[in-house]
Enzyme design. Sequence first.
Site, mmCIF file in Angstrom:
data_model
loop_
_atom_site.group_PDB
_atom_site.id
_atom_site.type_symbol
_atom_site.label_atom_id
_atom_site.label_comp_id
_atom_site.label_asym_id
_atom_site.label_seq_id
_atom_site.Cartn_x
_atom_site.Cartn_y
_atom_site.Cartn_z
ATOM 1 N N ASN A 87 0.858 -1.185 0.000
ATOM 2 C CA ASN A 87 0.000 0.000 0.000
ATOM 3 C C ASN A 87 0.892 1.232 0.000
ATOM 4 O OD1 ASN A 87 -1.945 2.157 1.263
ATOM 5 N ND2 ASN A 87 -3.218 0.424 0.653
ATOM 6 N N GLU A 138 -9.025 7.063 2.611
ATOM 7 C CA GLU A 138 -7.770 6.724 3.327
ATOM 8 C C GLU A 138 -7.704 7.411 4.693
ATOM 9 O OE1 GLU A 138 -7.708 6.293 -0.750
ATOM 10 O OE2 GLU A 138 -7.145 8.256 -0.001
ATOM 11 N N GLU A 167 -14.160 6.270 2.949
ATOM 12 C CA GLU A 167 -13.762 5.027 2.277
ATOM 13 C C GLU A 167 -13.175 4.125 3.361
ATOM 14 O OE1 GLU A 167 -10.095 4.873 0.224
ATOM 15 O OE2 GLU A 167 -10.962 3.920 -1.527
ATOM 16 N N GLU A 204 -12.003 0.445 -6.281
ATOM 17 C CA GLU A 204 -10.764 0.786 -6.999
ATOM 18 C C GLU A 204 -9.774 -0.373 -7.003
ATOM 19 O OE1 GLU A 204 -9.112 4.171 -4.956
ATOM 20 O OE2 GLU A 204 -8.521 3.003 -3.220
HETATM 21 C C1 NOJ Z 1 -7.369 7.020 -3.684
HETATM 22 C C2 NOJ Z 1 -8.838 7.175 -3.553
HETATM 23 O O1 NOJ Z 1 -9.411 6.131 -2.806
HETATM 24 C C3 NOJ Z 1 -9.418 7.264 -4.930
HETATM 25 O O2 NOJ Z 1 -10.818 7.268 -4.883
HETATM 26 C C4 NOJ Z 1 -8.880 8.506 -5.576
HETATM 27 O O3 NOJ Z 1 -9.329 8.563 -6.884
HETATM 28 C C5 NOJ Z 1 -7.353 8.503 -5.598
HETATM 29 N N1 NOJ Z 1 -6.832 8.190 -4.307
HETATM 30 C C6 NOJ Z 1 -6.775 9.835 -6.031
HETATM 31 O O4 NOJ Z 1 -7.099 10.797 -5.067
HETATM 32 CA CA CA Z 2 -8.413 4.342 -1.376
#
Ligand code: NOJ
Ligand code: CA
Length: 718
Positions: A208, A499, A517, A523
């Site tokens: 990560n 995050e 999130e 994603e």
């Molecule tokens: C991680 C995020 O979870 C995602 O949704 C976002 O598009 C990217 N970072 C860029 O900010």
């Molecule tokens: Ca994320």
Amino acid sequence: MKIFKISGLALILAGFSLSAQSLKSPDGKFEMDFNLKSGVAYYNLKLNNKIVVEDSKLGLELLKDGDIQFASELESKNNPGKNLNSGFVKTDEKRDSKNETWQPVLGEKKNYINNYNELAVTLNQTANDRSIVIKFRLFNDGLGFRYEFPQQKNLNYFVIKEEDSEINFPTDMKAWWLAGDYDSEEYQTQTSNISEIPKLWPTSYDGNASQALIKNGVQMPLMLKKEGKEPLYINLSEAALINYSAANLEVDAKEFSFKTHLTPDAQGAKGYIQTPSVTPWRTIIVSPKAEEVLASKMIFNLNEPTRLKDTSWIHPTKFMGVWWEMIIGKSNWSYSTAVNVHIGETDFTKLTPNGKHAANNDKVKQYIDFAAKNGFDAILVEGWNTGWEDWFGHSKEFVFDFITPYPDFDLPMLNDYAHGKGIKIIMHHETSGSAANYERWAPKAFDLMNKYGYDAVKTGYVGNIIPRGEHHYSQWTINHYQRIVDLAAEHKIMIDSHESIRPTGLNRTYPNWIAAEAARGTEFEAFGGNNPDHQTILPFTRYMGGPMDYTPGIFQTKLDYYFPGDKRFVKTTLAKQLALYVVMYSPLQMAADLPENYERHMDAFQFIKDVALDWDDSKILFAEPGDYIHTARKAKGTDNWFVGGITDENARDYTIDFSFLDPNKKYEATVYEDGKDADYINTPQSYHIYKKIITSRTKLPMHLVRSGGYAISVKPFK
Ligand code: NOJ
Ligand code: CA
């Protein structure tokens, strides 16, 4: 069964003093006992007279009383004699109870019931003459407890080395766990017995952008199941995480026990406390039924009522986004081919455009048009602002100013265009982990949002936190998220944090923190994959503390559609993607795919257009973590119901009993189910839609293919 650690005789020989306080849940089914044994605090928990949690120790270790001035003091000034974990006598005991109903601003039900009996024991540490209170609340669905530190002469400032709250179980159990970490929950859930965790731990995580793993640790919410004839489902978590660091759990795989493990700051300290103060609640939700764990509102009940006087500006939001095309690599957040740009000094109009910048005027207008035509509330636009050229992986403090658009993003024009069509643009603030820089700019950034009529922002914290050495879950950063939520509330702005820390029910108190999130979202289907059982677990873990921006709704699951030969695919059928809007509760829901993919399946897209986001009632029809979840919800202020069901890698059959409907009404159901030949690997886009008149007596058989699902919208038939 475990062997008792200390025999009764040994205790008598040790000259123990034992005084037990007992507390029962309002329905009398749970009983909790508090004990002091030789000056050490213990509690246990029984359900229907059977031990759920064995005697478990409570207490805190301190690094130091008073202020810390130098990092070196941290090492030298450990005061074991002053830990708040022994030498206690009980000096007071207070009881209280509550049975109230409250209404969430946005929620899964109209009314949440908060019904508990409370026991607060005051413990005095005679050697140091200082007192703490341990407060227990016993609900009909489990136990919450926390430490309270009253203001007093001998306990004003102190620094926590560790909180040692134990939760000891009598037997091994099945666990759905994530590798412990101070920075990320974006891992796949592991399923094993508690006893197997250390063996499986080394292979339980992937990489990560920011991670600080805790060897053999696991994260909360942690889901457990005692299997057998009398199953028991147990959820361990925390509530009301305010001005404190987040807790993971250390596992003792031989004793089947867990102990809190707090997140350290840059100096290694785990909490700077000034009295009066309280810790977050530790929560233990227990039920013989998995469905009741999902229905539990205990974590929200343990949070304070909202502090906002006016919440009328907080509203459910269904949105699309200039997003998935960047996630899969079809287009870019960044505008130019440059690297090493300097915000504030670089003239972006002079840089060479990379030709793949998605957040440009034409494309954003197309998204707005599609969203408006289909009744959405908003669109998210990522990559609108300068800085993306070198945002990632440089531990750079100042990457974004959050106020300067790229040359091809006409901010006033696009907002006017959107508002003219009844659409709001959702702001995006990726901080690249530089929370310090974000605090510097947020007031200006929120003013800009107010000026142009943005009322929601998606924040993001990819990468290691700056101030360097802090973690995503350390006390400073927890306070940072809070400061941003407070500042946003002053500007009437809703926050969707990525995050960030996982929610602990704080959206009761701060309802503008509408979602987060803080787990492995859609994603990751593009970054390594989510297992087919992933969404059958998340509601039992991550969602227990509050809504998630999971970003469902991917119709074009196979990515070779864009990139010939690409092996990546979203591990789901199309019908299962629809079901997620019901199964995974959030008042902020994205339709994450590209408009062109919805255009090819407008009949199925209809469900996403119709589904509600705010509810008068929710019923978990049938659930088992890691296997399946079926949920029915009644849309706020209407007689419309939405039902969704999902399964893991196994095909399953299920009969929906519609007895939750009004017996005096007829309804029309529109059913979206997996097609006969649907398969999440080969034919994910095979689905079947039909309409049927139903009543409360209808029993409808449903077949879910492997990693499949169904969604049903139910409306009164006129
Ligand atoms: C991680 C995020 O979870 C995602 O949704 C976002 O598009 C990217 N970072 C860029 O900010
Ligand atoms: Ca994320």
